[in-house]
Design a protein around this motif. Structure first.
Motif, PDB file in Angstrom:
ATOM      1  N   LEU A  26       0.827  -1.202   0.000  1.00 49.43           N
ATOM      2  CA  LEU A  26       0.000   0.000   0.000  1.00 49.43           C
ATOM      3  C   LEU A  26       0.868   1.261   0.000  1.00 49.43           C
ATOM      4  CD1 LEU A  26      -2.924   1.060   0.135  1.00 49.43           C
ATOM      5  CD2 LEU A  26      -2.703   1.054   2.640  1.00 49.43           C
ATOM      6  N   LEU A  27       1.966   1.225   0.760  1.00 50.64           N
ATOM      7  CA  LEU A  27       2.878   2.362   0.818  1.00 50.64           C
ATOM      8  C   LEU A  27       3.546   2.592  -0.533  1.00 50.64           C
ATOM      9  CD1 LEU A  27       4.097   4.468   2.736  1.00 50.64           C
ATOM     10  CD2 LEU A  27       5.928   2.838   3.248  1.00 50.64           C
ATOM     11  N   LEU A  28       3.997   1.504  -1.169  1.00 53.27           N
ATOM     12  CA  LEU A  28       4.617   1.630  -2.491  1.00 53.27           C
ATOM     13  C   LEU A  28       3.618   2.152  -3.518  1.00 53.27           C
ATOM     14  CD1 LEU A  28       6.731  -1.667  -2.594  1.00 53.27           C
ATOM     15  CD2 LEU A  28       7.571   0.701  -2.342  1.00 53.27           C
ATOM     16  N   LEU A  29       2.387   1.685  -3.412  1.00 53.75           N
ATOM     17  CA  LEU A  29       1.356   2.149  -4.332  1.00 53.75           C
ATOM     18  C   LEU A  29       1.075   3.629  -4.143  1.00 53.75           C
ATOM     19  CD1 LEU A  29      -0.643   1.240  -6.527  1.00 53.75           C
ATOM     20  CD2 LEU A  29      -2.324   0.814  -4.699  1.00 53.75           C
ATOM     21  N   LEU A  30       1.082   4.068  -2.886  1.00 52.39           N
ATOM     22  CA  LEU A  30       0.862   5.491  -2.600  1.00 52.39           C
ATOM     23  C   LEU A  30       1.998   6.350  -3.143  1.00 52.39           C
ATOM     24  CD1 LEU A  30      -0.842   7.652  -1.172  1.00 52.39           C
ATOM     25  CD2 LEU A  30       0.431   7.161   0.924  1.00 52.39           C
ATOM     26  N   VAL A  31       3.243   5.887  -2.960  1.00 52.08           N
ATOM     27  CA  VAL A  31       4.410   6.618  -3.491  1.00 52.08           C
ATOM     28  C   VAL A  31       4.334   6.695  -5.008  1.00 52.08           C
ATOM     29  CG1 VAL A  31       6.916   6.558  -3.772  1.00 52.08           C
ATOM     30  CG2 VAL A  31       5.893   6.067  -1.530  1.00 52.08           C
ATOM     31  N   PHE A  32       3.977   5.577  -5.634  1.00 51.10           N
ATOM     32  CA  PHE A  32       3.856   5.552  -7.098  1.00 51.10           C
ATOM     33  C   PHE A  32       2.780   6.532  -7.570  1.00 51.10           C
ATOM     34  CE2 PHE A  32       1.817   3.814 -10.922  1.00 51.10           C
ATOM     35  CZ  PHE A  32       2.897   3.825 -11.793  1.00 51.10           C
ATOM     36  N   ALA A  33       1.640   6.544  -6.852  1.00 50.84           N
ATOM     37  CA  ALA A  33       0.554   7.461  -7.227  1.00 50.84           C
ATOM     38  C   ALA A  33       0.985   8.913  -7.075  1.00 50.84           C
ATOM     39  CB  ALA A  33      -0.684   7.165  -6.374  1.00 50.84           C
ATOM     40  N   LEU A  34       1.727   9.219  -6.022  1.00 50.01           N
ATOM     41  CA  LEU A  34       2.207  10.588  -5.814  1.00 50.01           C
ATOM     42  C   LEU A  34       3.182  10.997  -6.909  1.00 50.01           C
ATOM     43  CD1 LEU A  34       2.716  10.666  -1.925  1.00 50.01           C
ATOM     44  CD2 LEU A  34       0.961  11.863  -3.268  1.00 50.01           C
ATOM     45  N   LEU A  35       4.055  10.079  -7.310  1.00 51.86           N
ATOM     46  CA  LEU A  35       4.997  10.379  -8.391  1.00 51.86           C
ATOM     47  C   LEU A  35       4.263  10.639  -9.700  1.00 51.86           C
ATOM     48  CD1 LEU A  35       7.843   7.795  -7.625  1.00 51.86           C
ATOM     49  CD2 LEU A  35       7.909  10.284  -7.305  1.00 51.86           C
ATOM     50  N   LYS A  36       3.256   9.826  -9.977  1.00 52.17           N
ATOM     51  CA  LYS A  36       2.472  10.018 -11.204  1.00 52.17           C
ATOM     52  C   LYS A  36       1.707  11.335 -11.166  1.00 52.17           C
ATOM     53  CE  LYS A  36       1.835   7.483 -14.147  1.00 52.17           C
ATOM     54  NZ  LYS A  36       2.477   7.391 -15.491  1.00 52.17           N
TER      55      LYS A  36
END
Length: 252
Positions: A26-36
């Protein structure tokens, strides 16, 4: 009774590691979403500033120049655009006296401008605004004169406000007549010389120039009765004045 610690039950241990793995994902997904999202906000093509609206009373300000200048200086997206920097850029334009800038969701920019109010031409190549501040009009004299009629004021550097106030005081005295000042000269020693719309030149000296101009206004009807045309009037006297008459060549 044994003192050894109890071992964790296998079921509880597997639940813990599954929860930890889920949290990391979930944390990695959140970081990825923020980068996008950040990439999207920085992408001008995804969120460009499309609509720049300029408002405010204006005669000489070119809206298109403002729009082009903003897009050239702020090429990023709507979200990246720096409002404070844009405000400084717009307010630095020659004919802009004051400006305000604000974003308008989702892709617009509102620019409100207060235009310089030109009061006089200064030393032949600059303008004075209503407060006596000099600015570069960046406009030809022909274009300027086609839109507004201004007096020509000349004086040493730093005397802009003194010259403008002196002109206003003198012109208010002439308003009761059909005369107005077309040129005014303030010397290095702050002596006043003016030329009126009828071609008469007035030498008013350094002191009491308003009282001396009043003397001219009082005596002008008498001077006008003469058959000769007036070239200049010297008012640098405690009382009276000296009149210089045009020769036949000048009169022609």
């Amino acid at each position: 009774m044994s003192d050894l610690p109890a071992l964790a039950e296998p079921g509880k241990s597997s639940h813990f590691y599954m929860g930890l793995a889920f949290f990391i994902c979930l944390l990695l997904l959140l970081v990825f979403a923020l980068l996008k999202l950040n990439a999207f906000l920085e992408d001008e093509q995804q969120a460009p500033v499309q609509d720049i609206v300029v408002s405010g009373d204006r005669i000489f300000i070119d809206d298109q120049k403002i729009q082009i200048l903003i897009k050239q200086s702020q090429p990023g997206s709507f979200f990246e655009l720096d409002v404070n920097q844009t405000h400084q850029i717009v307010e630095a334009m020659p004919w802009v006296y004051r400006a305000s800038v604000r974003k308008r969701w989702p892709n617009g920019l509102e620019v409100f401008v207060v235009e310089q109010q030109p009061a006089a031409i200064w030393n032949g190549d600059m303008l004075l605004n209503q407060y006596g501040d000099a600015f570069d009009a960046q406009i030809s004299s022909a274009d300027l004169s086609s839109k507004i009629s201004l007096p020509n004021l000349y004086g040493p550097g730093g005397s802009e406000q003194t010259a403008l106030q002196g002109y206003r005081n003198m012109q208010s005295l002439l308003d009761a007549t059909n005369l107005y000042i077309v040129e005014m000269f303030l010397s290095e020693r702050f002596a006043w010389n003016v030329q009126l719309n009828n071609g008469i030149k007035l030498n008013l000296g350094r002191t009491e120039f308003i009282d001396r101009l009043q003397r001219f206004v009082d005596l002008f009807p008498l001077i006008s009765e003469q058959d000769r045309q007036v070239d200049y009037v010297d008012l640098r006297y405690d009382t009276g004045l000296a009149v210089g008459w045009k020769t036949l060549d000048k009169a022609a």
